[in-house]
Design a protein around this motif. Structure first.
Motif, mmCIF file in Angstrom:
data_model
loop_
_atom_site.group_PDB
_atom_site.id
_atom_site.type_symbol
_atom_site.label_atom_id
_atom_site.label_comp_id
_atom_site.label_asym_id
_atom_site.label_seq_id
_atom_site.Cartn_x
_atom_site.Cartn_y
_atom_site.Cartn_z
ATOM 1 N N THR A 4 -35.503 -14.546 -95.707
ATOM 2 C CA THR A 4 -34.466 -15.025 -95.072
ATOM 3 C C THR A 4 -33.318 -15.787 -94.913
ATOM 4 O OG1 THR A 4 -36.990 -15.852 -94.279
ATOM 5 C CG2 THR A 4 -35.451 -16.605 -92.836
ATOM 6 N N TYR A 6 -31.216 -17.936 -93.651
ATOM 7 C CA TYR A 6 -30.586 -19.341 -92.523
ATOM 8 C C TYR A 6 -29.059 -18.955 -92.410
ATOM 9 C CZ TYR A 6 -35.255 -20.946 -93.441
ATOM 10 O OH TYR A 6 -36.160 -20.914 -93.070
ATOM 11 N N ASP A 28 -35.221 -11.139 -92.407
ATOM 12 C CA ASP A 28 -35.463 -12.300 -91.457
ATOM 13 C C ASP A 28 -34.457 -13.042 -91.084
ATOM 14 O OD1 ASP A 28 -38.178 -11.537 -90.029
ATOM 15 O OD2 ASP A 28 -38.830 -12.735 -91.990
ATOM 16 N N VAL A 30 -32.465 -16.130 -89.357
ATOM 17 C CA VAL A 30 -32.796 -17.326 -88.393
ATOM 18 C C VAL A 30 -31.465 -18.083 -88.492
ATOM 19 C CG1 VAL A 30 -33.954 -20.088 -88.306
ATOM 20 C CG2 VAL A 30 -34.931 -18.426 -89.560
ATOM 21 N N TYR A 31 -30.332 -18.459 -86.688
ATOM 22 C CA TYR A 31 -29.524 -18.782 -86.016
ATOM 23 C C TYR A 31 -29.935 -20.135 -86.102
ATOM 24 C CZ TYR A 31 -27.497 -14.487 -86.234
ATOM 25 O OH TYR A 31 -27.002 -13.014 -86.314
ATOM 26 N N LEU A 32 -28.689 -21.434 -87.133
ATOM 27 C CA LEU A 32 -29.153 -22.469 -86.569
ATOM 28 C C LEU A 32 -28.265 -22.804 -85.833
ATOM 29 C CD1 LEU A 32 -30.629 -23.417 -90.339
ATOM 30 C CD2 LEU A 32 -31.522 -23.450 -88.035
ATOM 31 N N THR A 37 -29.487 -28.002 -84.824
ATOM 32 C CA THR A 37 -31.196 -27.035 -86.171
ATOM 33 C C THR A 37 -29.933 -27.604 -87.772
ATOM 34 O OG1 THR A 37 -29.370 -25.415 -85.810
ATOM 35 C CG2 THR A 37 -31.972 -25.988 -84.080
ATOM 36 N N TYR A 43 -34.613 -28.118 -92.246
ATOM 37 C CA TYR A 43 -33.595 -27.806 -92.597
ATOM 38 C C TYR A 43 -32.980 -28.521 -93.539
ATOM 39 C CZ TYR A 43 -29.680 -24.779 -93.723
ATOM 40 O OH TYR A 43 -28.464 -23.905 -94.106
ATOM 41 N N GLU A 197 -25.267 -11.839 -81.246
ATOM 42 C CA GLU A 197 -25.991 -13.332 -81.417
ATOM 43 C C GLU A 197 -24.813 -14.111 -81.147
ATOM 44 O OE1 GLU A 197 -28.203 -17.004 -81.661
ATOM 45 O OE2 GLU A 197 -28.801 -14.445 -81.154
#
Length: 205
Positions: A4, A6, A28, A30-32, A37, A43, A197
């Motif tokens: 994953t 980030y 994966d 995960v956009y923060l 976030t 996080y 994104e």
């Protein structure tokens, strides 16, 4: 196996994403968000610095972009991104993470190191750093061996961004080096995903 990342599409996480695309392994992303976030307790338990990128591989956390790229090259040897010449790999990886990034950042911020204080900074002077890179990339196609490796991804990304944003002069050697690596399919895929994104964020925002 779980991977994953980030990240944020306007961050050094773009380098880590390129590296993941080079591996060809499922992962994966995960956009923060910088203000929200990235500062949540969940996080901060992963990266107390509250910044990206961060990678979690089967529960193991790696932060700092150079460390992520190096870790993945070592953890997935079948991708062929860790060269046989480890000495050159580590030399230029740490050059990129230390003197190179510091010099370009200081230059962009208008930080001028007086000549008598140059011994305090790892790069000495911006001109000397550029001369070192230019001479090296004039003499070889890649930084560690005769083919592309993870160190080219990391240092090359910094060169590409520097040429794009004008923080590095477009010398013949630097421009030719970036041209050799910028059209790799994995980089184009990674850039496309992050650009999409970023467009979504702007639309939603």
């Amino acid at each position: 196996m779980t991977l994953t990342l980030y990240t944020h599409p306007m961050s050094r996480g773009r380098m880590a994403r390129w590296m993941l695309e080079e591996l060809g392994q499922p992962y994966d992303a995960v956009y923060l968000d910088y203000a929200t976030t990235m500062k949540t307790p969940d996080y901060l338990a992963i990266n107390p610095m509250g910044k990206v990128p961060a990678l979690v591989h089967d529960g193991r956390v790696v932060t700092e972009c150079a460390a992520i790229v190096t870790y993945l090259a070592d953890a997935f040897p079948d991708a062929g991104l860790m060269p046989a010449d480890r000495a050159a790999f580590y030399r230029w990886m740490f050059f990129g993470a230390g003197p190179f990034e510091s010099a370009v950042t200081n230059k962009a911020l208008g930080v001028e190191v007086p000549p008598e204080k140059r011994g305090f900074v790892g790069y000495g002077s911006f001109d000397r750093l550029l001369a070192t890179l230019d001479a090296t990339l004039s003499a070889r196609d890649f930084l560690a061996g005769d083919r592309f490796s993870a160190v080219d991804l990391y240092v090359g990304s910094q060169i590409g961004y520097g040429l794009m944003f004008g923080s590095l002069p477009a010398s013949a050697a630097l421009s030719a080096y970036w041209d050799r690596i910028k059209d790799r399919p994995a980089r184009l895929r990674a850039a496309g995903l992050d650009d999409a994104e970023l467009a979504r964020m702007k639309h939603d925002g």
